[in-house]
Design a protein around this motif. Structure first.
Motif, PDB file in Angstrom:
ATOM      1  N   ARG A   5     -43.590   7.570   7.830  1.00  0.00           N
ATOM      2  CA  ARG A   5     -42.834   6.488   7.216  1.00  0.00           C
ATOM      3  C   ARG A   5     -42.424   5.518   8.311  1.00  0.00           C
ATOM      4  O   ARG A   5     -41.668   5.867   9.202  1.00  0.00           O
ATOM      5  CB  ARG A   5     -41.587   7.043   6.518  1.00  0.00           C
ATOM      6  CG  ARG A   5     -41.958   7.841   5.276  1.00  0.00           C
ATOM      7  CD  ARG A   5     -40.703   8.035   4.423  1.00  0.00           C
ATOM      8  NE  ARG A   5     -41.043   8.771   3.225  1.00  0.00           N
ATOM      9  CZ  ARG A   5     -40.905  10.077   3.083  1.00  0.00           C
ATOM     10  NH1 ARG A   5     -40.458  10.788   4.073  1.00  0.00           N
ATOM     11  NH2 ARG A   5     -41.221  10.671   1.954  1.00  0.00           N
ATOM     12  N   SER A  40     -41.090  14.731   0.613  1.00  0.00           N
ATOM     13  CA  SER A  40     -41.068  13.319   0.244  1.00  0.00           C
ATOM     14  C   SER A  40     -39.930  12.987  -0.698  1.00  0.00           C
ATOM     15  O   SER A  40     -39.590  11.812  -0.878  1.00  0.00           O
ATOM     16  CB  SER A  40     -42.400  12.928  -0.405  1.00  0.00           C
ATOM     17  OG  SER A  40     -42.525  13.520  -1.689  1.00  0.00           O
ATOM     18  N   GLU A  87     -46.380   9.036  -1.842  1.00  0.00           N
ATOM     19  CA  GLU A  87     -47.063   8.876  -0.571  1.00  0.00           C
ATOM     20  C   GLU A  87     -48.564   8.771  -0.802  1.00  0.00           C
ATOM     21  O   GLU A  87     -49.102   9.333  -1.764  1.00  0.00           O
ATOM     22  CB  GLU A  87     -46.771  10.054   0.360  1.00  0.00           C
ATOM     23  CG  GLU A  87     -45.326  10.137   0.828  1.00  0.00           C
ATOM     24  CD  GLU A  87     -45.124  11.233   1.859  1.00  0.00           C
ATOM     25  OE1 GLU A  87     -45.652  12.334   1.651  1.00  0.00           O
ATOM     26  OE2 GLU A  87     -44.446  10.986   2.859  1.00  0.00           O
ATOM     27  N   GLU A 128     -40.692  10.515  -3.423  1.00  0.00           N
ATOM     28  CA  GLU A 128     -41.270   9.239  -3.008  1.00  0.00           C
ATOM     29  C   GLU A 128     -42.786   9.343  -2.985  1.00  0.00           C
ATOM     30  O   GLU A 128     -43.355  10.301  -2.461  1.00  0.00           O
ATOM     31  CB  GLU A 128     -40.748   8.867  -1.622  1.00  0.00           C
ATOM     32  CG  GLU A 128     -41.235   7.528  -1.113  1.00  0.00           C
ATOM     33  CD  GLU A 128     -40.635   7.195   0.246  1.00  0.00           C
ATOM     34  OE1 GLU A 128     -41.256   6.418   0.990  1.00  0.00           O
ATOM     35  OE2 GLU A 128     -39.549   7.719   0.552  1.00  0.00           O
ATOM     36  N   GLU A 163     -51.227   9.726   4.073  1.00  0.00           N
ATOM     37  CA  GLU A 163     -49.946  10.219   4.574  1.00  0.00           C
ATOM     38  C   GLU A 163     -49.793  11.712   4.293  1.00  0.00           C
ATOM     39  O   GLU A 163     -49.292  12.468   5.138  1.00  0.00           O
ATOM     40  CB  GLU A 163     -48.807   9.437   3.925  1.00  0.00           C
ATOM     41  CG  GLU A 163     -48.689   8.000   4.401  1.00  0.00           C
ATOM     42  CD  GLU A 163     -47.663   7.203   3.618  1.00  0.00           C
ATOM     43  OE1 GLU A 163     -47.025   6.321   4.215  1.00  0.00           O
ATOM     44  OE2 GLU A 163     -47.488   7.466   2.396  1.00  0.00           O
ATOM     45  N   ARG A 164     -50.200  12.149   3.118  1.00  0.00           N
ATOM     46  CA  ARG A 164     -50.093  13.566   2.767  1.00  0.00           C
ATOM     47  C   ARG A 164     -50.981  14.411   3.687  1.00  0.00           C
ATOM     48  O   ARG A 164     -50.585  15.496   4.135  1.00  0.00           O
ATOM     49  CB  ARG A 164     -50.462  13.793   1.309  1.00  0.00           C
ATOM     50  CG  ARG A 164     -49.499  13.158   0.327  1.00  0.00           C
ATOM     51  CD  ARG A 164     -49.914  13.391  -1.116  1.00  0.00           C
ATOM     52  NE  ARG A 164     -49.606  14.759  -1.541  1.00  0.00           N
ATOM     53  CZ  ARG A 164     -50.516  15.646  -1.948  1.00  0.00           C
ATOM     54  NH1 ARG A 164     -51.811  15.322  -1.947  1.00  0.00           N
ATOM     55  NH2 ARG A 164     -50.141  16.848  -2.340  1.00  0.00           N
ATOM     56  N   HIS A 175     -43.334  11.797  11.200  1.00  0.00           N
ATOM     57  CA  HIS A 175     -43.645  11.544   9.799  1.00  0.00           C
ATOM     58  C   HIS A 175     -44.184  10.132   9.674  1.00  0.00           C
ATOM     59  O   HIS A 175     -43.890   9.266  10.459  1.00  0.00           O
ATOM     60  CB  HIS A 175     -42.389  11.724   8.942  1.00  0.00           C
ATOM     61  CG  HIS A 175     -42.692  12.021   7.505  1.00  0.00           C
ATOM     62  ND1 HIS A 175     -43.230  11.084   6.681  1.00  0.00           N
ATOM     63  CD2 HIS A 175     -42.550  13.148   6.783  1.00  0.00           C
ATOM     64  CE1 HIS A 175     -43.392  11.610   5.477  1.00  0.00           C
ATOM     65  NE2 HIS A 175     -42.994  12.862   5.523  1.00  0.00           N
TER      66      HIS A 175
END
Length: 346
Positions: free
Chosen positions: A44, A217, A222, A220, A226-227, A42
């Protein structure tokens, strides 16, 4: 050289800090480890090393159930085909289609191929069989390959189409396990009934995948980058270890082609050296995430994660230093079929 191993023992050896398991929950943990093996990194930063460790090497180990481990020496990492292996679906008669030059062409060709053949879906009492080869390293596998991918782990698993049971060869014997809610809690889901419920229209499928991304998410915010990273990875997870109907597989290629940043490469080889083509995306700015496709039948052949530049992923427990050219995860789907009973391979 081959050997048989217990996947729980392997997991404990690779992750000594993990909480000891309850022997009574062994079957449930086994199935959960299968689900976690399909996780993907992921985007993050604070969690990227921790999550990547789960996905790449430990996931590869625990997904094996109790498969045989084959040690391979002196492998060719150049990506050149080595020959001698038939790709999934190679015996099927391909359509005579035009040249494929990009992801959109590949998706269109796969859709044409799917439209020309029956959309076979299993009965609830049938099983999906998948044989997979995963890379390991003699230098260690603590969440990614710590060295060259010079060993191989062969995995065979069966999953009942109604989602009630799974099966694997354990210590030379076929073992069947009932599944429960624990096995369905992984994200993204990749249990067989869920996969068969996905829409076989590319736009609808991509909408569904982005909903999964947003649910993961937890509210959160994004970035679109990122998506898109996560959407690409989720579709790859869907394709990994199942015999998918051809129209659904074609829809997955169509959805991939619509994700920003997805690129096409017309020359590639999978973990077995079989020639293919590649759809790929650069994830988190350094990790090339690849989906390898049979250029004649458009069946999924495998995945690979390879660093395109040096990178340091800061985690909660430690940092992962990745060098350009390092392969972090690599696997190939050798065979996938719908069969009538567990233990059957064709």
């Amino acid at each position: 050289m081959g050997m048989s191993t217990d996947e729980i023992t392997t997991f404990r050896a690779a992750r000594p800090e993990a909480t000891p398991y309850d022997p009574g929950a062994r079957a449930r943990l086994r199935a959960r480890l299968i689900q976690e093996s399909t996780a993907v990194p992921h985007a993050r930063p604070l969690r990227s090393w921790t999550v990547s460790r789960r996905i790449m090497a430990v996931g590869a180990l625990t997904a094996a159930l109790v498969a045989g481990i084959t040690v391979v020496q002196n492998i060719d990492l150049s990506g050149r085909p080595t020959g001698g292996h038939a790709a999934p679906g190679e015996s099927r008669r391909p359509l005579l289609l035009g040249p494929v030059a990009n992801a959109e062409d590949l998706a269109q060709a796969a859709a044409q191929q799917a439209a020309a053949e029956p959309d076979v879906r299993p009965r609830p009492d049938q099983w999906s069989y998948a044989k997979t080869v995963l890379a390991m390293s003699s230098k260690g596998t603590g969440g990614s390959l710590f060295g060259p991918p010079d060993r191989r782990l062969t995995v065979e698993q069966w999953r009942r189409a109604d989602g009630k049971q799974s099966a694997a060869i354990e210590n030379g014997k076929l073992e069947i396990h009932d599944l429960g809610s624990l096995e369905l809690s992984a994200s993204p889901r990749s249990d067989y009934p869920y996969l068969l419920s996905l829409p076989d229209d590319a736009d609808a499928l991509l909408d569904h995948v982005y909903k999964v991304v947003d649910e993961e998410s937890g509210g959160e915010k994004e970035s679109e980058q990122e998506r898109a990273d996560r959407a690409f990875q989720i579709i790859e997870v869907y394709m990994r270890d199942s015999a998918l109907p051809s129209k659904l597989r074609a829809a997955m290629y169509g959805a991939l082609a619509k994700i920003p940043g997805v690129r096409y490469e017309g020359k590639a080889a999978d973990i077995q050296g079989r020639p293919g083509v590649t759809l790929y995306r650069i994830v988190e700015g350094y990790l090339r995430s690849e989906i390898i496709v049979n250029p004649k039948t458009y069946e999924y052949m495998g995945f690979r994660f390879i660093a395109v530049k040096n990178h340091v992923s800061a985690g909660l427990d430690m940092s992962l230093h990745t060098k350009k050219g390092q392969i972090l995860g690599w696997g190939g789907l050798i065979k996938a079929a719908v069969v009538d009973k567990p233990g059957q391979r064709a």
